[in-house]
Design an enzyme around this catalytic site. Structure first.
Site, short mmCIF file in Angstrom:
data_model
loop_
_atom_site.label_atom_id
_atom_site.label_comp_id
_atom_site.label_asym_id
_atom_site.label_seq_id
_atom_site.Cartn_x
_atom_site.Cartn_y
_atom_site.Cartn_z
N THR A 75 66.75 42.09 112.23
CA THR A 75 65.30 41.93 112.24
C THR A 75 64.86 41.03 113.40
O THR A 75 63.94 41.38 114.15
CB THR A 75 64.82 41.33 110.90
OG1 THR A 75 65.22 42.23 109.85
CG2 THR A 75 63.32 41.15 110.86
N CYS A 328 65.41 48.47 101.72
CA CYS A 328 64.22 47.71 102.09
C CYS A 328 62.98 48.26 101.43
O CYS A 328 62.01 47.56 101.25
CB CYS A 328 64.02 47.75 103.59
SG CYS A 328 65.53 47.55 104.49
#
Ligand code: PLP
Length: 388
Positions: A75, A328
């Site tokens: 990320t 996610c």
């Protein structure tokens, strides 16, 4: 209750830390605890581990060590690549191209950059999940500064034609970034063959620890940092380096490199067998994505008249751990943006199951899981109002 055997088939969500990786990391939690910025011998020891690790990670990518920046994971690497390039190069243009099937780490960065005045084109994909070169080419503008296309998709495993995209980006003199979190250590990711200027990777997807990753940045690439501080990592990523994690990432990269060809062959066999068995046993089932350009360990099934969540929970109760869509997005109830982009109807997305194989899985487990899936689907179809 007796101990139930648990089968883990969710390696795209995360992988266990390999024993060799844990072993390499251990000393850096105890006797080798130094800060790599310190000038005494504790510091030097840490600094040496840091630079050796940089060489190992660079080795897996065919890069130079000085082109590797350590981060806190995929990320952060994606954020640094996109925001770093966009903000530094905005005088050359404010247009970015990406795809509709990216990980949220890319898509949410793009949304933020849109708020900062950048324009983003989200390329559609084919029903196999592939970006078409002609579509990309027609999206390129004179003010395009960055193209970001993931190497392999985390939900359906589709591998993008990055070499071709790389040639086009180089020809047009546009930076190319790839989120290679799902492909690094599994399929070849040589940055020069792929023709990318930036590449994100994450340790925990390749049998390393969580909370550490890296960004490859081709020499000469202009970008700015998103975290300010003491100027670590060539000023691009301040903060005392996570030496234990970085050592773990480097060991994981080495192992990935060593085992890649044999694991690819083995996982492809397991994957194809599982696909064959499930499609045979379960009527009105299909595979999302393509069987051609696909990650070795990835399968994504679609089943009519059932909810993926129900299947997942039932399978968990019999010791089989898989996923719907992606980890996610599985706490959300919206259909997967990836499957929608492949042209599935929302109700077709809801009956999807992602199975991602890895090092621990065996053919015996594949046979058991195929049976388990067939049982699960039968059970829920039996009580489904939609029925058959
Ligand atoms: C897991 C994943 C990420 C995020 O990586 P973290 O290290 O968990 O932050 C980014 N992109 C893709 C494709 C992923 O699968």
């Amino acid at each position: 209750m007796s101990e139930m055997k648990r089968i883990y088939m969710d390696h795209s969500a995360t992988t266990p830390v390999a024993p060799e990786v844990l072993e390499a990391m251990m000393p850096y939690f105890s006797e080798k605890f130094g800060n790599a910025s310190s000038l005494h011998s504790f510091g030097l020891e840490a600094k040496e581990a840091l630079e050796e690790s940089r060489e190992k990670v660079a080795g897996l990518l065919g890069a130079k060590p000085e082109e590797i920046i350590f981060t806190s994971g995929g990320t952060e690497s994606d954020n640094l690549a996109l925001k770093g390039i966009a903000r530094k190069n905005q005088k050359s243009g404010k247009h970015i191209i990406t795809t509709r099937v990216e990980h949220p780490a890319i898509l949410e960065c793009c949304r933020r950059l849109e708020k900062e005045g950048f324009e983003v084109t989200y390329l559609p994909v084919t029903n196999e999940g592939l970006v078409e070169i002609a579509t990309l080419e027609s999206a390129i503008r004179s003010d395009t500064i960055l193209i970001s296309v993931m190497h392999a998709n985390n939900e359906v495993g589709t591998i993008q034609p990055l070499e071709e995209i790389g040639r086009l980006a180089a020809e047009k003199d546009i930076y190319l970034h790839t989120d290679a979190v799902q492909s690094v250590g599994k399929i070849p990711t040589d940055v020069n063959k792929l023709g990318v200027d930036l590449l994100s990777l994450s340790a925990h997807k390749l049998y390393g620890p969580k909370g550490v990753g890296a960004l490859y940045i081709r020499k000469g690439t202009r970008l700015e940092s998103i975290i300010q501080g003491g100027g670590h990592e060539r000023g691009l990523r301040s903060g005392t380096e996570n030496i234990a994690g970085i050592v773990g990432l480097a060991r994981a990269a080495e192992l990935g490199r060593e085992t890649m060809s044999t694991e690819t062959e083995r996982l492809t066999r397991l994957r194809d067998r599982l696909a064959e068995l499930v499609l045979l046993k379960v009527k009105e089932s299909w595979i999302n994505g393509t069987m051609k350009m696909r990650l070795p360990g990835n399968l994504n099934f679609g089943f009519k008249y059932v909810e993926g969540e129900s299947l997942l929970l039932f399978l968990d109760s019999i010791g089989i751990n898989v996923s719907t869509g992606s980890a996610c997005s599985s706490h959300k109830l919206e259909p997967s943006h990836v499957l929608l982009s492949l042209g599935l109807k929302p109700e077709e997305c809801h009956g999807s199951l992602r199975i991602t194989l890895g090092r621990s899985n065996t053919m015996e487990e594949v046979d058991y899981v195929a049976l388990g899936i067939a049982k699960a689907v039968e059970r829920f179809r039996g009580i489904s109002a939609l029925g058959r």
